[in-house]
Design a protein around this motif. Structure first.
Motif, PDB file in Angstrom:
ATOM      1  N   UNK A   1       0.867  -1.167   0.000  1.00  0.00           N
ATOM      2  CA  UNK A   1       0.000   0.000   0.000  1.00  0.00           C
ATOM      3  C   UNK A   1       0.905   1.218   0.000  1.00  0.00           C
ATOM      4  N   UNK A   2       0.611   2.188  -0.846  1.00  0.00           N
ATOM      5  CA  UNK A   2       1.459   3.373  -0.905  1.00  0.00           C
ATOM      6  C   UNK A   2       0.604   4.617  -0.772  1.00  0.00           C
ATOM      7  N   UNK A   3       1.152   5.590  -0.073  1.00  0.00           N
ATOM      8  CA  UNK A   3       0.358   6.765   0.264  1.00  0.00           C
ATOM      9  C   UNK A   3       1.205   8.021   0.231  1.00  0.00           C
ATOM     10  N   UNK A   4       0.516   9.136   0.160  1.00  0.00           N
ATOM     11  CA  UNK A   4       1.128  10.454   0.317  1.00  0.00           C
ATOM     12  C   UNK A   4       0.509  11.126   1.548  1.00  0.00           C
ATOM     13  N   UNK A   5       1.380  11.710   2.355  1.00  0.00           N
ATOM     14  CA  UNK A   5       0.970  12.552   3.460  1.00  0.00           C
ATOM     15  C   UNK A   5       1.671  13.893   3.282  1.00  0.00           C
ATOM     16  N   UNK A   6       1.208  14.882   3.988  1.00  0.00           N
ATOM     17  CA  UNK A   6       1.880  16.178   3.953  1.00  0.00           C
ATOM     18  C   UNK A   6       1.862  16.807   5.332  1.00  0.00           C
TER      19      UNK A   6
ATOM     20  N   UNK B   1      -0.140  19.244  12.145  1.00  0.00           N
ATOM     21  CA  UNK B   1       0.039  17.805  12.165  1.00  0.00           C
ATOM     22  C   UNK B   1       0.117  17.254  10.743  1.00  0.00           C
ATOM     23  N   UNK B   2       0.709  16.075  10.647  1.00  0.00           N
ATOM     24  CA  UNK B   2       0.785  15.432   9.348  1.00  0.00           C
ATOM     25  C   UNK B   2      -0.617  15.054   8.886  1.00  0.00           C
ATOM     26  N   UNK B   3      -0.879  15.282   7.612  1.00  0.00           N
ATOM     27  CA  UNK B   3      -2.223  15.108   7.048  1.00  0.00           C
ATOM     28  C   UNK B   3      -2.199  14.081   5.929  1.00  0.00           C
ATOM     29  N   UNK B   4      -3.187  13.220   5.917  1.00  0.00           N
ATOM     30  CA  UNK B   4      -3.330  12.247   4.842  1.00  0.00           C
ATOM     31  C   UNK B   4      -3.741  12.958   3.560  1.00  0.00           C
ATOM     32  N   UNK B   5      -3.108  12.557   2.437  1.00  0.00           N
ATOM     33  CA  UNK B   5      -3.412  13.166   1.144  1.00  0.00           C
ATOM     34  C   UNK B   5      -4.087  12.163   0.203  1.00  0.00           C
ATOM     35  N   UNK B   6      -3.416  11.042  -0.043  1.00  0.00           N
ATOM     36  CA  UNK B   6      -3.958  10.059  -0.987  1.00  0.00           C
ATOM     37  C   UNK B   6      -3.242   8.731  -0.784  1.00  0.00           C
ATOM     38  N   UNK B   7      -3.884   7.651  -1.236  1.00  0.00           N
ATOM     39  CA  UNK B   7      -3.278   6.332  -1.071  1.00  0.00           C
ATOM     40  C   UNK B   7      -3.848   5.326  -2.052  1.00  0.00           C
TER      41      UNK B   7
ATOM     42  N   UNK C   1       0.665  24.236   0.527  1.00  0.00           N
ATOM     43  CA  UNK C   1       2.085  24.352   0.862  1.00  0.00           C
ATOM     44  C   UNK C   1       2.428  23.451   2.030  1.00  0.00           C
ATOM     45  N   UNK C   2       3.384  22.551   1.828  1.00  0.00           N
ATOM     46  CA  UNK C   2       3.757  21.589   2.863  1.00  0.00           C
ATOM     47  C   UNK C   2       4.927  20.757   2.368  1.00  0.00           C
ATOM     48  N   UNK C   3       5.472  19.987   3.282  1.00  0.00           N
ATOM     49  CA  UNK C   3       6.435  18.957   2.923  1.00  0.00           C
ATOM     50  C   UNK C   3       5.631  17.680   2.666  1.00  0.00           C
ATOM     51  N   UNK C   4       5.792  17.102   1.493  1.00  0.00           N
ATOM     52  CA  UNK C   4       5.011  15.932   1.099  1.00  0.00           C
ATOM     53  C   UNK C   4       5.866  14.679   1.251  1.00  0.00           C
ATOM     54  N   UNK C   5       5.300  13.703   1.932  1.00  0.00           N
ATOM     55  CA  UNK C   5       5.989  12.455   2.209  1.00  0.00           C
ATOM     56  C   UNK C   5       5.263  11.297   1.544  1.00  0.00           C
ATOM     57  N   UNK C   6       6.030  10.359   0.988  1.00  0.00           N
ATOM     58  CA  UNK C   6       5.408   9.115   0.559  1.00  0.00           C
ATOM     59  C   UNK C   6       5.669   8.051   1.616  1.00  0.00           C
TER      60      UNK C   6
END
Length: 125
Positions: free
Chosen positions: A32-37, A43-49, A90-95
Motif C-alpha cells: 500500500x502506498x500513500x502520500x501525506x503532507x 500535524x501530518x495530514x493524509x493526502x492520498x493512497x 504548501x507543505x512537505x510531502x511524504x510518501x
C-alpha cells in the motif's frame, strides 16, 4: 523498502505539479502506498493512497477532485498529480508504504512502516 520522493517545487496558485515516489528493496511484495503532507506548525495530514491490491484509491477531503494518485508497477513508482494548487497546499510531502496495512487504516500514518524523506511544495498566492 526504501522510498525516494521527488518533484516538489515552487508554483503559483492555480498551477500544477507532479510528485514521484520510487520504491526500492523488497518491492516484490504488495505494498500500500500513500502520500501525506505536513505544513509548519501543523500535524501530518493524509493526502492520498493506493490499497495493497492497487484496487482502491483514497483521498483526503481537502484534495479530492484536485489531486490524483497513480502508479507504474513496472517502475515501482507512485505519482501524485496535483492540480489547481492553493497556498494551503504548501507543505512537505511524504510518501509512505506498508506491506501489512489493513484497509481500515489506510488514512492513518501509524499504519505505514516505510517513509521517504519528503519533498517540499510551496504554492505562492
Amino acid at each position: 523498502v526504501q522510498l525516494q520522493a521527488s518533484g516538489g517545487g515552487l508554483v503559483q496558485a492555480g498551477g500544477s505539479l507532479r510528485l514521484s515516489c520510487v520504491a526500492s528493496g523488497r518491492t516484490s511484495i504488495n505494498l500500500a502506498m500513500a502520500w501525506f503532507r505536513q505544513a509548519p506548525g501543523k500535524e501530518r495530514e493524509f493526502v492520498a493512497a493506493f490499497s495493497r491490491s492497487g484496487g482502491y484509491t483514497y483521498y483526503g477531503n481537502s484534495v479530492k477532485g484536485r489531486f490524483t494518485i497513480s502508479r507504474d508497477s513496472a517502475k515501482n513508482t507512485v505519482y501524485l498529480q496535483m492540480e489547481s494548487l492553493e497556498p494551503e497546499d504548501t507543505a512537505n510531502y511524504y510518501c509512505a508504504a506498508s506491506s501489512t496495512i489493513k484497509l481500515s487504516r489506510t488514512r492513518t500514518e501509524e499504519g505505514y512502516a516505510y517513509w521517504g524523506q519528503g519533498t517540499q511544495v510551496t504554492v505562492s498566492s
